[in-house]
Design an enzyme around this catalytic site. Structure first.
Site, PDB file in Angstrom:
ATOM      1  N   LYS A 267      41.707  45.332  31.418  1.00  0.00           N
ATOM      2  CA  LYS A 267      41.382  46.038  32.654  1.00  0.00           C
ATOM      3  C   LYS A 267      41.171  47.513  32.322  1.00  0.00           C
ATOM      4  CE  LYS A 267      43.553  47.735  36.912  1.00  0.00           C
ATOM      5  NZ  LYS A 267      44.801  47.791  37.701  1.00  0.00           N
ATOM      6  N   ASP A 272      42.110  55.157  39.328  1.00  0.00           N
ATOM      7  CA  ASP A 272      42.294  54.301  40.503  1.00  0.00           C
ATOM      8  C   ASP A 272      42.871  55.110  41.657  1.00  0.00           C
ATOM      9  OD1 ASP A 272      42.607  52.242  42.269  1.00  0.00           O
ATOM     10  OD2 ASP A 272      44.459  51.488  41.343  1.00  0.00           O
ATOM     11  N   LYS A 279      45.767  55.559  47.723  1.00  0.00           N
ATOM     12  CA  LYS A 279      47.158  55.680  47.309  1.00  0.00           C
ATOM     13  C   LYS A 279      47.772  56.969  47.853  1.00  0.00           C
ATOM     14  CE  LYS A 279      46.513  53.331  42.851  1.00  0.00           C
ATOM     15  NZ  LYS A 279      47.523  52.274  42.990  1.00  0.00           N
ATOM     16  N   ASP A 290      45.490  53.643  34.375  1.00  0.00           N
ATOM     17  CA  ASP A 290      45.161  52.308  34.865  1.00  0.00           C
ATOM     18  C   ASP A 290      44.150  51.599  33.967  1.00  0.00           C
ATOM     19  OD1 ASP A 290      45.824  50.348  36.671  1.00  0.00           O
ATOM     20  OD2 ASP A 290      44.288  50.874  38.123  1.00  0.00           O
ATOM     21  N   ASP A 349      42.946  48.512  46.929  1.00  0.00           N
ATOM     22  CA  ASP A 349      43.795  48.969  45.833  1.00  0.00           C
ATOM     23  C   ASP A 349      44.240  47.808  44.944  1.00  0.00           C
ATOM     24  OD1 ASP A 349      45.137  50.819  44.274  1.00  0.00           O
ATOM     25  OD2 ASP A 349      46.965  50.755  45.478  1.00  0.00           O
ATOM     26  N   GLU A 351      42.326  46.190  42.997  1.00  0.00           N
ATOM     27  CA  GLU A 351      40.975  46.164  42.418  1.00  0.00           C
ATOM     28  C   GLU A 351      40.921  45.561  41.022  1.00  0.00           C
ATOM     29  OE1 GLU A 351      42.787  48.798  39.980  1.00  0.00           O
ATOM     30  OE2 GLU A 351      42.961  48.809  42.146  1.00  0.00           O
ATOM     31  N   ARG A 353      42.174  42.883  39.716  1.00  0.00           N
ATOM     32  CA  ARG A 353      41.871  41.452  39.706  1.00  0.00           C
ATOM     33  C   ARG A 353      40.410  41.189  40.068  1.00  0.00           C
ATOM     34  NH1 ARG A 353      46.542  40.698  44.006  1.00  0.00           N
ATOM     35  NH2 ARG A 353      47.146  42.569  42.874  1.00  0.00           N
TER      36      ARG A 353
END
Length: 495
Positions: A267, A272, A279, A290, A349, A351, A353
């Site tokens: 990933k 993010d 967030k 991230d 959020d 995201e 996956r």
């Protein structure tokens, strides 16, 4: 990256070797033996006199620096505790103590005398790998965006003597150093700010790694090609940013053509914000981390290529930014994934996956031996396991057991979590085949269950590294789980 050279050498008499610092392991409650005894005799009994004073009692973690003897300018005594208690935990502490003690000298080179040192629950090879890895990762410095970086380790060359002999000892040192190189690569990428480390920057680093290496090729899939492939779940994440997404494929061909590849999927959300489901401001800067999964894939590919492992490995990075804007995906939107499954995006959020599910569908074309995805996926995993263990999910017991064993061997541990249909039911949606989040509870598990829906046709494991990829205080990338992944691949190459 560390600038440290590690060399194996057979030393029959420590008094004949010229070095700026001789590192001598010492056990508590024992008379000096081997190299320590020889240097003590050459130095007029200075080592034994130091032990008699009891300021240095050779406890674990202790060290003391003495004037030189014979051809050694300095002698560094490193405590190992009681011989019967010298296990892997003690050996790792020994390696850390050697690094910190050497870092406190001005010596340019050092000789570490390990001939009389053995670990009762590990091999001599393991000890050398661990020492090399500890020294090289300790020597890592972040330099890119600071005017005055931390001073580098003064020692630039470490020679190690071991009962293994020069050839096998050098092989073990090289394996440890290559693993450290991968860890340091991952740390450096993750430590970079998001305005430097963008999806395009990750693609550049992959191409840089492949430069001059005939076994490694790189392909970069852009957004237009993703659209043609039907990767609309992936593209939904990048809809709100000006930074173009990239799917980066690094294909290392070290094995036979007929050998199925091991596929690593990282990933790579380079920043993010949470998207429309934004967030809280507190600690949002940490969301540059991230892309820790992507960093670990690049790091592991670095280690694999340095060791020239005789197997086929494909590293794939799903790189994108997740930002809010007028074009961003909204909660409640429904997208069609590359697999054909539709997804209701209940929370933008969640995201990771969304980029991973399309990537996991994409890698099926490689007919893999196994696929392992690595992702800073859920805060729920941090709640469950803290920062000590990565969460491990798998649809195959054999793969899960191999990864757990590799993590234990590398001290980059994981803990297996459930992957039950009971949790998958929490992903039901009235408007799509799946929701991208589950109902309350088990957030790390439902995220893994979501990914499992796209991995039915091959052996797959998921590592949730949200708690292990970086430390919050001090803020710093750890490079995990490069150690685990590299050990896993070394073991596969050995088989």
């Amino acid at each position: 990256m560390s600038g440290l050279t590690l060399t194996a050498r057979a030393v029959s008499d420590a008094t004949t070797v010229r070095t700026q610092c001789a590192v001598v392991p010492v056990f508590s409650g024992e008379a000096l033996q081997g190299a320590a005894k020889a240097l003590d005799s050459a130095g007029g009994g200075s080592l034994s006199a130091t032990l008699k004073l009891e300021d240095f009692s050779a406890k674990r973690g202790q060290s003391t620096l003495l004037p030189g003897a014979a051809k050694a300018q300095r002698i560094l005594l490193v405590g190992c505790g009681k011989r019967g208690d010298f296990d892997r935990v003690a050996a790792r502490e020994f390696a850390r103590t050697v690094y910190s003690a050497l870092n406190g000298t001005t010596a340019k080179d050092a000789l570490v005398l390990l001939d009389d040192l053995s670990v009762h629950d590990a091999t001599a090879e393991w000890l050398l790998e661990t020492l090399a890895r500890s020294l090289a990762t300790g020597a890592y410095r972040y330099t890119e965006t600071v005017s005055e970086p931390q001073p580098a380790l003064t020692v630039s060359k470490v020679t190690v003597s071991s009962v293994l002999g020069k050839g096998p000892a050098q092989t073990a040192l090289d394996a440890g150093a290559a693993t450290a190189s991968g860890i340091n690569t991952a740390r450096n990428l993750a430590n970079l700010p998001a305005n430097i480390c963008t999806p395009s920057y990750l693609a550049q680093q992959a191409r840089k790694l492949a430069r001059g290496n005939s076994k490694l090729t790189v392909q970069v899939v852009d957004e237009k090609q993703m659209r043609e492939l039907g990767m609309h779940s992936f593209l939904s994440v990048t809809a709100g940013t000006a930074e173009p997404a990239r799917l980066i494929i690094m294909n290392y061909s070290g094995g036979r053509k007929s050998d199925k590849p091991y596929v690593l999927v990282g990933k790579g959300i380079t920043f993010d914000s949470g998207g429309i489901s934004i967030k809280p401001a507190l600690k949002m800067d940490e969301m540059k981390f991230d892309m820790g999964g992507a960093a670990s894939v690049l790091g592991t590919m670095t280690a694999v290529t340095e060791m020239a492992l005789p197997l086929n490995v494909i590293g794939v990075i799903a790189a994108a930014e997740n930002m809010p804007s007028g074009t961003a995906t909204k909660p409640g939107d429904v997208v069609r994934s590359m697999s054909g499954k539709t997804i209701e995006i209940l929370n933008t959020d969640a995201e990771g996956r969304l980029v991973l599910c399309d990537t996991l569908t994409y890698v099926e074309r490689f007919k893999p031996e196994a696929v392992i995805d690595i992702a800073t996926l859920t805060g729920a995993c941090v709640v469950a396991l803290g920062s000590h263990a990565s969460g491990l999910y798998s649809n195959t017991d054999e793969l899960a057991d191999a990864l757990l064993a590799a993590g234990t061997e590398a001290h980059d541990r994981a803990w297996r979590m459930p992957l039950w249909d009971d949790y998958t039911k929490q992903l039901q949606s009235n408007f799509a085949d799946l929701g991208n989040i589950g109902s309350a509870g088990g957030g790390s598990v439902t995220a893994a269950c979501f990914l499992s829906e796209f991995t039915k046709n091959y052996s797959w494991a998921h590592l949730d590294i949200a708690g292990t990829a970086w430390d919050a205080a001090p803020k710093w990338a750890t490079g995990r789980p490069v150690g685990l992944l590299t050990r896993y691949l070394i073991d596969r190459a050995g088989k």
